[in-house]
Design a protein around this motif. Sequence first.
Motif, PDB file in Angstrom:
ATOM      1  N   UNK A 179      -2.010  -4.816   2.390  1.00 33.70           N
ATOM      2  CA  UNK A 179      -1.772  -4.492   3.800  1.00 33.70           C
ATOM      3  C   UNK A 179      -2.497  -3.210   4.185  1.00 33.70           C
ATOM      4  N   UNK A 180      -3.002  -3.179   5.415  1.00 31.84           N
ATOM      5  CA  UNK A 180      -3.655  -1.971   5.936  1.00 31.84           C
ATOM      6  C   UNK A 180      -2.572  -0.955   6.257  1.00 31.84           C
ATOM      7  N   UNK A 181      -2.799   0.303   5.857  1.00 30.88           N
ATOM      8  CA  UNK A 181      -1.829   1.361   6.128  1.00 30.88           C
ATOM      9  C   UNK A 181      -2.522   2.514   6.819  1.00 30.88           C
ATOM     10  N   UNK A 182      -1.728   3.399   7.377  1.00 26.83           N
ATOM     11  CA  UNK A 182      -2.279   4.592   8.013  1.00 26.83           C
ATOM     12  C   UNK A 182      -2.897   5.492   6.942  1.00 26.83           C
ATOM     13  N   UNK A 183      -3.902   6.294   7.314  1.00 27.62           N
ATOM     14  CA  UNK A 183      -4.576   7.147   6.331  1.00 27.62           C
ATOM     15  C   UNK A 183      -3.635   8.104   5.596  1.00 27.62           C
ATOM     16  N   UNK A 184      -2.558   8.552   6.273  1.00 28.60           N
ATOM     17  CA  UNK A 184      -1.664   9.540   5.652  1.00 28.60           C
ATOM     18  C   UNK A 184      -0.358   8.924   5.137  1.00 28.60           C
ATOM     19  N   UNK A 185      -0.235   7.604   5.136  1.00 27.79           N
ATOM     20  CA  UNK A 185       0.996   6.942   4.686  1.00 27.79           C
ATOM     21  C   UNK A 185       1.211   7.156   3.195  1.00 27.79           C
ATOM     22  N   UNK A 194       4.959   2.653  -3.312  1.00 28.36           N
ATOM     23  CA  UNK A 194       4.228   3.910  -3.123  1.00 28.36           C
ATOM     24  C   UNK A 194       2.721   3.679  -3.198  1.00 28.36           C
ATOM     25  N   UNK A 195       1.987   4.409  -2.376  1.00 31.91           N
ATOM     26  CA  UNK A 195       0.538   4.258  -2.324  1.00 31.91           C
ATOM     27  C   UNK A 195      -0.186   5.202  -3.249  1.00 31.91           C
ATOM     28  N   UNK A 196       0.519   6.092  -3.913  1.00 31.71           N
ATOM     29  CA  UNK A 196      -0.164   7.030  -4.791  1.00 31.71           C
ATOM     30  C   UNK A 196       0.377   6.992  -6.187  1.00 31.71           C
TER      31      UNK A 196
END
Length: 196
Positions: A179-185, A194-196
């Motif tokens: 899924x596309x997420x906001x740059x700072x999500x 989690x994205x990180x």
Amino acid sequence: MVKIAVSSQTPHGLEAITDMRFGRCPFYTIVEVDGKNIKNVKSVENPSINAFGGAGIQAAQFMANQGVKVVIAGNYGPNAFSALGNLGIEIYTGPTGVTVKEAVEQYLSGNLTRIAGATGPSHMGMGQGMGMGRGMGMGRGMGMGRGMGMGRGMGMGRGVGVSVSPVAEGARYCPYCGAQTAPDARFCSQCGKPLE
């Protein structure tokens, strides 16, 4: 100078054999051309080949990050096609089983077709069971199959759809669901991971 990415089966530069798949090919051969002259060539591993979902979208973003303006592959799923188009990358269907050099020469001579829509099903390369996909593993279809697997489905495939929205500047993609997420999500808005 224009950068052209060709879906490839191996990392052997211009001598690599082209691959049918865009989002799940093993490698991309990136060829930089000036007019009709090949200037630079590099092979890169496809970072999204084993993605759970959204491989085509992630591959399209990878192409943009590499500065690619033209892609050549045998088939593109609807998500990959849409993402590439949103990124302003020209999409060509090319011959499979030939060398990258031959595919690029065909592009330079105007013999490849620029496509106006997806040429393959969603989740090509991820098929399992009685599906349309071409399996990456042993497959459980009803035939000999194509691609990296041994089975080709014959009926109602299953897959997790990923919607494609216009690509926001600096957008990131969830490595779990695509899924596309906001740059700072920090967490994916679709799957919550989690994205990180």
